[in-house]
Write a protein that holds these residues in place. Structure first.
Motif, mmCIF file in Angstrom:
data_model
loop_
_atom_site.group_PDB
_atom_site.id
_atom_site.type_symbol
_atom_site.label_atom_id
_atom_site.label_comp_id
_atom_site.label_asym_id
_atom_site.label_seq_id
_atom_site.Cartn_x
_atom_site.Cartn_y
_atom_site.Cartn_z
ATOM 1 N N ILE A 1 -7.088 -19.875 22.569
ATOM 2 C CA ILE A 1 -7.144 -20.396 21.209
ATOM 3 C C ILE A 1 -7.466 -21.882 21.174
ATOM 4 C CG2 ILE A 1 -5.748 -20.844 19.148
ATOM 5 C CD1 ILE A 1 -4.316 -18.171 19.750
ATOM 6 N N ILE A 2 -6.828 -22.677 22.014
ATOM 7 C CA ILE A 2 -7.013 -24.137 21.971
ATOM 8 C C ILE A 2 -8.465 -24.537 22.251
ATOM 9 C CG2 ILE A 2 -6.398 -26.302 23.119
ATOM 10 C CD1 ILE A 2 -3.519 -25.282 23.183
ATOM 11 N N PRO A 3 -9.116 -24.022 23.303
ATOM 12 C CA PRO A 3 -10.526 -24.402 23.497
ATOM 13 C C PRO A 3 -11.425 -23.966 22.342
ATOM 14 C CG PRO A 3 -9.641 -23.471 25.512
ATOM 15 C CD PRO A 3 -8.611 -23.263 24.450
ATOM 16 N N ALA A 4 -11.154 -22.804 21.762
ATOM 17 C CA ALA A 4 -11.971 -22.337 20.640
ATOM 18 C C ALA A 4 -11.793 -23.248 19.428
ATOM 19 C CB ALA A 4 -11.598 -20.897 20.285
ATOM 20 N N VAL A 5 -10.585 -23.658 19.144
ATOM 21 C CA VAL A 5 -10.322 -24.552 18.013
ATOM 22 C C VAL A 5 -10.968 -25.914 18.263
ATOM 23 C CG1 VAL A 5 -8.505 -25.815 16.796
ATOM 24 C CG2 VAL A 5 -8.235 -23.376 17.243
ATOM 25 N N CYS A 6 -10.815 -26.440 19.475
ATOM 26 C CA CYS A 6 -11.430 -27.742 19.800
ATOM 27 C C CYS A 6 -12.946 -27.676 19.687
ATOM 28 C CB CYS A 6 -11.016 -28.187 21.199
ATOM 29 S SG CYS A 6 -9.289 -28.674 21.303
ATOM 30 N N TRP A 7 -13.535 -26.585 20.154
ATOM 31 C CA TRP A 7 -14.989 -26.423 20.054
ATOM 32 C C TRP A 7 -15.416 -26.387 18.591
ATOM 33 C CZ3 TRP A 7 -17.885 -22.469 17.888
ATOM 34 C CH2 TRP A 7 -19.260 -22.570 18.080
ATOM 35 N N GLY A 8 -14.683 -25.647 17.784
ATOM 36 C CA GLY A 8 -15.002 -25.567 16.360
ATOM 37 C C GLY A 8 -14.903 -26.920 15.679
ATOM 38 N N LEU A 9 -13.855 -27.661 15.984
ATOM 39 C CA LEU A 9 -13.704 -28.995 15.392
ATOM 40 C C LEU A 9 -14.823 -29.927 15.833
ATOM 41 C CD1 LEU A 9 -9.855 -29.528 15.709
ATOM 42 C CD2 LEU A 9 -11.162 -29.148 13.610
ATOM 43 N N ALA A 10 -15.177 -29.875 17.125
ATOM 44 C CA ALA A 10 -16.217 -30.758 17.651
ATOM 45 C C ALA A 10 -17.601 -30.374 17.147
ATOM 46 C CB ALA A 10 -16.196 -30.749 19.175
ATOM 47 N N THR A 11 -17.782 -29.121 16.766
ATOM 48 C CA THR A 11 -19.094 -28.658 16.330
ATOM 49 C C THR A 11 -19.296 -28.782 14.829
ATOM 50 O OG1 THR A 11 -19.122 -27.114 18.176
ATOM 51 C CG2 THR A 11 -20.676 -26.687 16.411
ATOM 52 N N TYR A 12 -18.278 -28.481 14.058
ATOM 53 C CA TYR A 12 -18.468 -28.348 12.619
ATOM 54 C C TYR A 12 -17.862 -29.461 11.759
ATOM 55 C CZ TYR A 12 -20.053 -23.745 13.977
ATOM 56 O OH TYR A 12 -20.735 -22.720 14.563
ATOM 57 N N THR A 13 -17.205 -30.425 12.348
ATOM 58 C CA THR A 13 -16.683 -31.539 11.547
ATOM 59 C C THR A 13 -17.372 -32.825 11.974
ATOM 60 O OG1 THR A 13 -14.867 -32.060 13.065
ATOM 61 C CG2 THR A 13 -14.419 -30.421 11.357
ATOM 62 N N SER A 14 -17.561 -33.734 11.031
ATOM 63 C CA SER A 14 -18.249 -34.979 11.378
ATOM 64 C C SER A 14 -17.411 -35.818 12.337
ATOM 65 C CB SER A 14 -18.587 -35.781 10.124
ATOM 66 O OG SER A 14 -17.400 -36.155 9.447
ATOM 67 N N GLY A 15 -16.094 -35.837 12.140
ATOM 68 C CA GLY A 15 -15.223 -36.574 13.064
ATOM 69 C C GLY A 15 -15.290 -36.005 14.465
ATOM 70 N N GLY A 16 -15.332 -34.694 14.561
ATOM 71 C CA GLY A 16 -15.442 -34.051 15.871
ATOM 72 C C GLY A 16 -16.768 -34.354 16.534
ATOM 73 N N GLN A 17 -17.843 -34.388 15.739
ATOM 74 C CA GLN A 17 -19.150 -34.704 16.296
ATOM 75 C C GLN A 17 -19.197 -36.142 16.799
ATOM 76 O OE1 GLN A 17 -22.009 -33.761 13.269
ATOM 77 N NE2 GLN A 17 -21.846 -31.555 13.629
ATOM 78 N N ILE A 18 -18.533 -37.041 16.089
ATOM 79 C CA ILE A 18 -18.499 -38.444 16.509
ATOM 80 C C ILE A 18 -17.745 -38.574 17.829
ATOM 81 C CG2 ILE A 18 -17.551 -40.715 15.931
ATOM 82 C CD1 ILE A 18 -18.157 -39.990 12.960
#
Length: 147
Positions: A34-51
């Protein structure tokens, strides 16, 4: 009578303890997915995660990770290539070819993420401008091996 009640309580506590251990193990296994999937989603779909992802990848591409020679940055790859030239091991061509491919992929990663930071209006002053970084390993060797 008292002994019988104590034995029942011990059995009950032992069963509850076993169930808690099994539940804890199941939870750890689920969290590992669950944790890697959530982190991947945050990094892919949120601007803060992309930054954050772009900063991390830009830093990684230029500096590598401090885990020894397994994940070198651009400068360290050039220095490794110079060291290969000096030591002349038997597999020098293969090793140089691997370093060249690694350098090319790292420089591409650096350019992509530096440009992503620029497009997201982020401060890139802590990173070197991609135009000032040698575009291939041969050029990097000329610059960084003299140091």
């Amino acid at each position: 009578m008292m002994t019988w009640m104590l034995e029942d309580k011990e059995k009950k506590f032992a069963e509850e303890d076993r169930q808690a251990k099994v539940g804890g193990c199941i939870a750890l296994v689920l969290l590992a997915f669950i944790i890697p999937a959530v982190c991947w989603g945050l990094a892919t779909y949120t601007s803060g995660g992309q930054i954050i992802k772009a900063h991390a990848l830009t830093y990684y591409a230029y500096n590598g990770l401090p885990l020894g020679n397994l994940t070198p940055g651009l400068i360290e790859m050039a220095k490794q290539s110079c060291q290969l030239d000096q030591t002349q091991p038997a597999n020098i061509k293969e090793a140089q070819q691997q370093l060249t491919q690694k350098y090319d992929s790292q420089i591409k990663l650096y350019h992509e993420n530096w440009n992503k930071l620029k497009s997201l209006d982020q401060d890139t002053s802590r990173y070197q401008d991609p135009g000032q970084i040698p575009g291939n390993l041969a050029s990097a060797k000329i610059i960084y091996c003299a140091r």
